[in-house]
Design a protein around this motif. Structure first.
Motif, PDB file in Angstrom:
ATOM      1  N   VAL A  20       0.837  -1.204   0.000  1.00  0.00           N
ATOM      2  CA  VAL A  20       0.000   0.000   0.000  1.00  0.00           C
ATOM      3  C   VAL A  20       0.869   1.251   0.000  1.00  0.00           C
ATOM      4  CG1 VAL A  20      -1.653   1.342   1.376  1.00  0.00           C
ATOM      5  CG2 VAL A  20      -1.993  -1.109   1.062  1.00  0.00           C
ATOM      6  N   PHE A  21       1.895   1.264   0.850  1.00  0.00           N
ATOM      7  CA  PHE A  21       2.790   2.412   0.950  1.00  0.00           C
ATOM      8  C   PHE A  21       3.448   2.713  -0.398  1.00  0.00           C
ATOM      9  CE2 PHE A  21       7.109   4.049   1.726  1.00  0.00           C
ATOM     10  CZ  PHE A  21       6.787   5.254   2.336  1.00  0.00           C
ATOM     11  N   TRP A  45      10.349   9.752 -10.007  1.00  0.00           N
ATOM     12  CA  TRP A  45       9.053   9.133  -9.773  1.00  0.00           C
ATOM     13  C   TRP A  45       9.194   7.657 -10.112  1.00  0.00           C
ATOM     14  CZ3 TRP A  45       5.358  12.987 -12.649  1.00  0.00           C
ATOM     15  CH2 TRP A  45       5.107  14.064 -11.806  1.00  0.00           C
ATOM     16  N   PHE A  46       8.298   6.832  -9.569  1.00  0.00           N
ATOM     17  CA  PHE A  46       8.382   5.394  -9.778  1.00  0.00           C
ATOM     18  C   PHE A  46       6.996   4.791  -9.793  1.00  0.00           C
ATOM     19  CE2 PHE A  46       7.996   5.890  -5.257  1.00  0.00           C
ATOM     20  CZ  PHE A  46       7.207   4.818  -4.864  1.00  0.00           C
ATOM     21  N   ALA A  47       6.927   3.527 -10.160  1.00  0.00           N
ATOM     22  CA  ALA A  47       5.704   2.729 -10.037  1.00  0.00           C
ATOM     23  C   ALA A  47       6.087   1.410  -9.386  1.00  0.00           C
ATOM     24  CB  ALA A  47       5.072   2.488 -11.404  1.00  0.00           C
ATOM     25  N   TRP A  48       5.208   0.909  -8.542  1.00  0.00           N
ATOM     26  CA  TRP A  48       5.394  -0.380  -7.858  1.00  0.00           C
ATOM     27  C   TRP A  48       4.317  -1.313  -8.366  1.00  0.00           C
ATOM     28  CZ3 TRP A  48       8.554  -3.288  -5.158  1.00  0.00           C
ATOM     29  CH2 TRP A  48       8.069  -4.305  -4.354  1.00  0.00           C
ATOM     30  N   VAL A  76      15.384   4.632  -1.840  1.00  0.00           N
ATOM     31  CA  VAL A  76      14.644   4.938  -0.620  1.00  0.00           C
ATOM     32  C   VAL A  76      13.366   5.674  -0.993  1.00  0.00           C
ATOM     33  CG1 VAL A  76      14.630   6.299   1.526  1.00  0.00           C
ATOM     34  CG2 VAL A  76      16.670   5.006   0.875  1.00  0.00           C
ATOM     35  N   VAL A  77      12.267   5.196  -0.424  1.00  0.00           N
ATOM     36  CA  VAL A  77      10.962   5.851  -0.519  1.00  0.00           C
ATOM     37  C   VAL A  77      10.556   6.151   0.909  1.00  0.00           C
ATOM     38  CG1 VAL A  77       8.572   5.614  -1.277  1.00  0.00           C
ATOM     39  CG2 VAL A  77      10.397   4.417  -2.538  1.00  0.00           C
ATOM     40  N   ASP A  78      10.303   7.428   1.223  1.00  0.00           N
ATOM     41  CA  ASP A  78       9.935   7.744   2.596  1.00  0.00           C
ATOM     42  C   ASP A  78       9.002   8.935   2.657  1.00  0.00           C
ATOM     43  OD1 ASP A  78      11.861   9.611   1.885  1.00  0.00           O
ATOM     44  OD2 ASP A  78      12.902   9.542   3.792  1.00  0.00           O
ATOM     45  N   THR A  79       8.369   9.093   3.811  1.00  0.00           N
ATOM     46  CA  THR A  79       7.444  10.195   4.038  1.00  0.00           C
ATOM     47  C   THR A  79       7.378  10.465   5.527  1.00  0.00           C
ATOM     48  OG1 THR A  79       5.240  11.046   3.487  1.00  0.00           O
ATOM     49  CG2 THR A  79       5.354   8.763   4.231  1.00  0.00           C
ATOM     50  N   GLY A  80       6.803  11.617   5.876  1.00  0.00           N
ATOM     51  CA  GLY A  80       6.625  11.988   7.278  1.00  0.00           C
ATOM     52  C   GLY A  80       7.392  13.247   7.599  1.00  0.00           C
ATOM     53  N   ARG A  87       7.855   7.083   7.910  1.00  0.00           N
ATOM     54  CA  ARG A  87       7.639   5.763   7.309  1.00  0.00           C
ATOM     55  C   ARG A  87       8.511   5.692   6.070  1.00  0.00           C
ATOM     56  NH1 ARG A  87       2.006   5.016   5.229  1.00  0.00           N
ATOM     57  NH2 ARG A  87       2.114   7.226   4.822  1.00  0.00           N
ATOM     58  N   GLY A  88       8.966   4.495   5.740  1.00  0.00           N
ATOM     59  CA  GLY A  88       9.760   4.374   4.536  1.00  0.00           C
ATOM     60  C   GLY A  88      10.218   2.965   4.271  1.00  0.00           C
ATOM     61  N   ALA A  89      10.910   2.848   3.144  1.00  0.00           N
ATOM     62  CA  ALA A  89      11.474   1.565   2.751  1.00  0.00           C
ATOM     63  C   ALA A  89      12.727   1.806   1.925  1.00  0.00           C
ATOM     64  CB  ALA A  89      10.468   0.754   1.935  1.00  0.00           C
ATOM     65  N   GLU A  90      13.704   0.938   2.123  1.00  0.00           N
ATOM     66  CA  GLU A  90      14.895   0.911   1.275  1.00  0.00           C
ATOM     67  C   GLU A  90      14.854  -0.404   0.519  1.00  0.00           C
ATOM     68  OE1 GLU A  90      19.761   1.003   1.365  1.00  0.00           O
ATOM     69  OE2 GLU A  90      18.684   0.342   3.143  1.00  0.00           O
ATOM     70  N   LEU A  91      14.944  -0.317  -0.808  1.00  0.00           N
ATOM     71  CA  LEU A  91      14.959  -1.489  -1.682  1.00  0.00           C
ATOM     72  C   LEU A  91      16.305  -1.502  -2.386  1.00  0.00           C
ATOM     73  CD1 LEU A  91      12.022   0.133  -1.928  1.00  0.00           C
ATOM     74  CD2 LEU A  91      11.438  -1.969  -3.062  1.00  0.00           C
ATOM     75  N   SER A  92      16.954  -2.656  -2.421  1.00  0.00           N
ATOM     76  CA  SER A  92      18.257  -2.710  -3.069  1.00  0.00           C
ATOM     77  C   SER A  92      18.400  -3.977  -3.891  1.00  0.00           C
ATOM     78  CB  SER A  92      19.383  -2.607  -2.032  1.00  0.00           C
ATOM     79  OG  SER A  92      19.285  -3.651  -1.094  1.00  0.00           O
TER      80      SER A  92
END
Length: 155
Positions: A20-21, A45-48, A76-80, A87-92
């Motif tokens: 969802v995030f 910008w990206f799409a998941w 890294v995608v983050d917010t707040g 909140r966030g996520a690191e994808l590698s």
């Protein structure tokens, strides 16, 4: 399957929360390694799609050049704003280059769904506008770390 997060398990997002995030967010920061070994960070910008992060990059950018030479990437995608909202996520992992480069809009069934998703999310359109300057990269993460500091209030 991505590597399992070990630290911060109490605040990590569930797979459903992460989906969802990533579907809601638009902007990510992309880290690459330049030829001289120095890191380079840029915004896209990206799409998941539920499995992979799709990046639409200018093909004459430093980021594109770095990734053609060395496809390893961290995103890294983050917010707040406030600490308790972060909140966030690191994808590698490593990117794959998908489709024509640069993309001019030639039919490509492998890109139909991601282009629809990206166009709706980022432009409010049903079809992807092509400018002949961008092309697609796909990151199917080897590792994901996530955090949701809003969960700290429940601890």
């Amino acid at each position: 399957m991505p590597a399992t997060q070990r630290r911060g398990r109490r605040i990590m997002m569930t797979p459903e929360e992460l989906d969802v995030f990533l579907a809601e967010q638009r902007t990510c920061r992309v880290a690459t390694v330049s030829a001289d070994g120095r890191p380079h960070v840029s915004t896209l910008w990206f799409a998941w799609d539920g499995t992979s992060l799709w990046l639409y990059s200018i093909t004459r950018s430093r980021r594109w050049t770095d990734l053609r030479r060395d496809p390893r990437i961290a995103v890294v995608v983050d917010t707040g704003e406030e600490y308790g909202e972060l909140r966030g996520a690191e994808l590698s992992g490593s990117v794959e280059f998908v489709g024509e480069a640069p993309r001019t809009g030639e039919p490509d069934p492998g890109l139909d769904e991601v282009e629809r998703l990206f166009a709706r999310k980022n432009f409010g359109l049903d079809a992807m506008p092509h400018d002949g300057r961008h092309a697609w990269m796909r990151l199917t993460p080897e590792a994901i770390a996530s955090w949701d500091f809003r969960k700290l209030a429940a601890l």
